[in-house]
Design a protein around this motif. Structure first.
Motif, PDB file in Angstrom:
ATOM      1  N   ARG A  84      42.691 -31.018  -1.497  1.00  0.00           N
ATOM      2  CA  ARG A  84      43.485 -29.821  -1.197  1.00  0.00           C
ATOM      3  C   ARG A  84      44.146 -29.249  -2.453  1.00  0.00           C
ATOM      4  NH1 ARG A  84      43.427 -26.076   2.481  1.00  0.00           N
ATOM      5  NH2 ARG A  84      43.139 -27.665   4.053  1.00  0.00           N
TER       6      ARG A  84
ATOM      7  N   ASP B  84      41.439 -17.601   4.254  1.00  0.00           N
ATOM      8  CA  ASP B  84      40.535 -17.869   5.369  1.00  0.00           C
ATOM      9  C   ASP B  84      41.314 -17.847   6.675  1.00  0.00           C
ATOM     10  OD1 ASP B  84      38.755 -18.865   7.265  1.00  0.00           O
ATOM     11  OD2 ASP B  84      38.277 -20.688   6.148  1.00  0.00           O
TER      12      ASP B  84
ATOM     13  N   ASP C 192      41.165 -21.021   8.986  1.00  0.00           N
ATOM     14  CA  ASP C 192      41.769 -22.274   8.521  1.00  0.00           C
ATOM     15  C   ASP C 192      43.203 -22.328   9.071  1.00  0.00           C
ATOM     16  OD1 ASP C 192      43.005 -24.355   7.118  1.00  0.00           O
ATOM     17  OD2 ASP C 192      41.968 -23.883   5.238  1.00  0.00           O
TER      18      ASP C 192
END
Length: 156
Positions: free
Chosen positions: A64, A101, A104
């Protein structure tokens, strides 16, 4: 009317989140100056090249933190090479964030938590796929523009 509202928002409020859901469609295929502007940015060869390089970087290193870092690098490089997608909104007094996104969910939650703390009007540009996860809407996106009249289950 929407443009007029955006034109006055910075004068009228300090806390507002505007979401630009960019799914490449309006009710039908996008047309007009704003659609052309965003299309020109997103289809620019330098943008595609930087996006590909960022994805390769993420795949190679993983994680991440690396993904967030690569996104910041990509955004910075885009702003150096291309006219920024944020210019039109920031000229109207809205701080621009994105694009991110829109599918997400953890990223959306973190982003909205951050944006709620801002003391200025902001616009969040999210990228989504129209009809994602619902085959009839993917096949005929123009028929599934509104939320009424469709059901994912067959009628009995």
């Amino acid at each position: 009317m929407t443009y007029e509202a955006l034109n006055n928002v910075a004068e009228q409020t300090k806390r507002l989140i505007v979401v630009l859901n960019d799914n490449e469609w309006s009710i039908a295929r996008n047309v007009g100056a704003i659609a052309t502007y965003f299309s020109r940015i997103s289809t620019h060869p330098a943008y595609a090249h930087l996006h590909e390089k960022a994805e390769q970087f993420i795949e190679k290193l993983g994680g991440r933190a690396v993904k967030d870092f690569a996104h910041r690098v990509e955004t910075g490089m885009k702003n150096l090479i291309l006219p920024s997608g944020s210019v039109i909104f920031e000229e109207l007094g809205l701080r621009y964030y994105g694009p991110i996104d829109g599918h997400d969910i953890p990223l959306l939650i973190r982003t909205f938590e951050f944006l709620k703390t801002q003391n200025e009007p902001v616009i969040l540009h999210i990228l989504t796929q129209k009809g994602r996860g619902f085959a009839p809407a993917l096949e005929k996106p123009d028929k599934f523009h509104g939320s009424g009249g469709s059901s994912p289950r067959p009628a009995r």
